[in-house]
Design a protein around this motif. Structure first.
Motif, PDB file in Angstrom:
ATOM      1  N   GLN A 129       1.532  -9.360   0.663  1.00  0.00           N
ATOM      2  CA  GLN A 129       2.050  -9.464  -0.719  1.00  0.00           C
ATOM      3  C   GLN A 129       2.094 -10.825  -1.116  1.00  0.00           C
ATOM      4  N   ALA A 130       2.466 -11.691   0.103  1.00  0.00           N
ATOM      5  CA  ALA A 130       2.461 -13.207  -0.295  1.00  0.00           C
ATOM      6  C   ALA A 130       1.082 -13.705  -0.650  1.00  0.00           C
ATOM      7  N   ALA A 131       0.178 -13.363   0.306  1.00  0.00           N
ATOM      8  CA  ALA A 131      -1.273 -13.623   0.122  1.00  0.00           C
ATOM      9  C   ALA A 131      -1.714 -13.101  -1.149  1.00  0.00           C
ATOM     10  N   ILE A 132      -1.214 -12.032  -1.770  1.00  0.00           N
ATOM     11  CA  ILE A 132      -1.784 -11.570  -2.809  1.00  0.00           C
ATOM     12  C   ILE A 132      -1.328 -12.481  -4.116  1.00  0.00           C
ATOM     13  N   ALA A 133      -0.043 -12.673  -4.042  1.00  0.00           N
ATOM     14  CA  ALA A 133       0.891 -13.654  -5.044  1.00  0.00           C
ATOM     15  C   ALA A 133       0.023 -15.056  -5.066  1.00  0.00           C
ATOM     16  N   ALA A 134      -0.456 -15.475  -3.706  1.00  0.00           N
ATOM     17  CA  ALA A 134      -1.157 -17.020  -3.793  1.00  0.00           C
ATOM     18  C   ALA A 134      -2.453 -16.895  -4.207  1.00  0.00           C
ATOM     19  N   GLY A 135      -3.057 -15.709  -4.768  1.00  0.00           N
ATOM     20  CA  GLY A 135      -4.459 -15.261  -5.075  1.00  0.00           C
ATOM     21  C   GLY A 135      -5.523 -15.423  -3.895  1.00  0.00           C
ATOM     22  N   TRP A 136      -4.961 -15.244  -2.650  1.00  0.00           N
ATOM     23  CA  TRP A 136      -5.569 -15.356  -1.491  1.00  0.00           C
ATOM     24  C   TRP A 136      -6.494 -14.136  -1.024  1.00  0.00           C
ATOM     25  N   VAL A 137      -5.755 -13.047  -1.626  1.00  0.00           N
ATOM     26  CA  VAL A 137      -6.278 -11.577  -1.141  1.00  0.00           C
ATOM     27  C   VAL A 137      -6.170 -10.812  -2.587  1.00  0.00           C
ATOM     28  N   ASP A 138      -7.164  -9.849  -2.760  1.00  0.00           N
ATOM     29  CA  ASP A 138      -7.166  -9.195  -3.809  1.00  0.00           C
ATOM     30  C   ASP A 138      -6.019  -8.158  -3.931  1.00  0.00           C
ATOM     31  N   PRO A 139      -5.384  -7.812  -4.852  1.00  0.00           N
ATOM     32  CA  PRO A 139      -4.591  -6.896  -4.934  1.00  0.00           C
ATOM     33  C   PRO A 139      -5.302  -5.528  -4.682  1.00  0.00           C
ATOM     34  N   ALA A 140      -4.519  -4.329  -4.362  1.00  0.00           N
ATOM     35  CA  ALA A 140      -4.980  -3.070  -3.651  1.00  0.00           C
ATOM     36  C   ALA A 140      -5.573  -2.517  -5.093  1.00  0.00           C
ATOM     37  N   GLY A 141      -6.712  -1.831  -4.896  1.00  0.00           N
ATOM     38  CA  GLY A 141      -7.653  -1.082  -5.844  1.00  0.00           C
ATOM     39  C   GLY A 141      -6.790  -0.299  -6.850  1.00  0.00           C
TER      40      GLY A 141
END
Length: 202
Positions: free
Chosen positions: A190-202
């Motif tokens: 969730q932290a990586a998604i918030a930072a824009g480093w991982v895409d949110p789950a489809g």
């Protein structure tokens, strides 16, 4: 002239704490394992070796059409040390340095890897590592001879123990706070998604 380096991408883990393969999480639509291999290729290595284990077929498929090799670690469930042993065996004839990286640091960029290679060339030991809270970790660069010392590791022991045995002043230090985040748990995801480093789950 120094022998060209090899690159090893460690991508065999079972992602037990996360609950699904972190290798196949995406950043800008690109699986993290493919992104790590692509960044390794950008350093102009003699070869890139990706160690696969859990979900080997899907992970290898994510690498399709990249000029990389894969090596299967059948003992991946026994810990990180088995992937380092698999890499050492596959690179037994390698004489140059080895750039070792994972695929679960989504903030990783090519400039981090280039900096490590430069630091290793200027260090007394030929080693450089990313330092997290004062502890050496990957991505790291080690001579091939030192990688072969990893064959004595057990369980989840990584290169940290090998590097710790060297005088601290002899190891090139890369400080990169953004690389402290790896994706091992749902909270880290969730932290990586918030930072824009991982895409949110489809």
């Amino acid at each position: 002239m120094n022998a060209p380096h090899a690159a090893v991408v460690l991508a065999a883990g079972g992602s037990r704490r996360l609950g699904h393969p972190k290798q196949l999480l995406t950043r800008a639509g690109e699986p993290l394992v493919r992104r790590a291999a692509r960044l390794a290729l950008a350093t102009a290595p003699a070869r890139v070796l990706v160690i696969v284990g859990a979900d080997a077929g899907a992970v290898a498929s994510a690498l399709r059409e990249l000029p990389v090799e894969t090596a299967l670690n059948p003992d991946w469930a026994q810990g990180l040390s088995t992937s380092l042993r698999a890499a050492a065996e596959a690179l037994a004839a390698t004489a140059g340095d080895c750039l070792v990286l994972g695929c679960d640091q989504p903030a990783l960029e090519a400039h981090h890897l280039q900096a490590l290679l430069a630091l290793a060339r200027g260090s007394a030991s030929g080693c450089a590592a990313t330092f997290h809270c004062g502890l050496a970790g990957i991505p790291a660069v080690v001579p091939a001879s030192l990688l072969r010392e990893a064959t004595g590791l057990r369980g989840d022991q990584g290169l940290r123990g090998v590097l710790r045995a060297l005088p601290a002043a002899d190891v090139g230090e890369l400080e990169a706070a953004e690389l402290r985040l790896d994706v091992d748990t749902p909270e880290q995801l969730q932290a990586a998604i918030a930072a824009g480093w991982v895409d949110p789950a489809g």
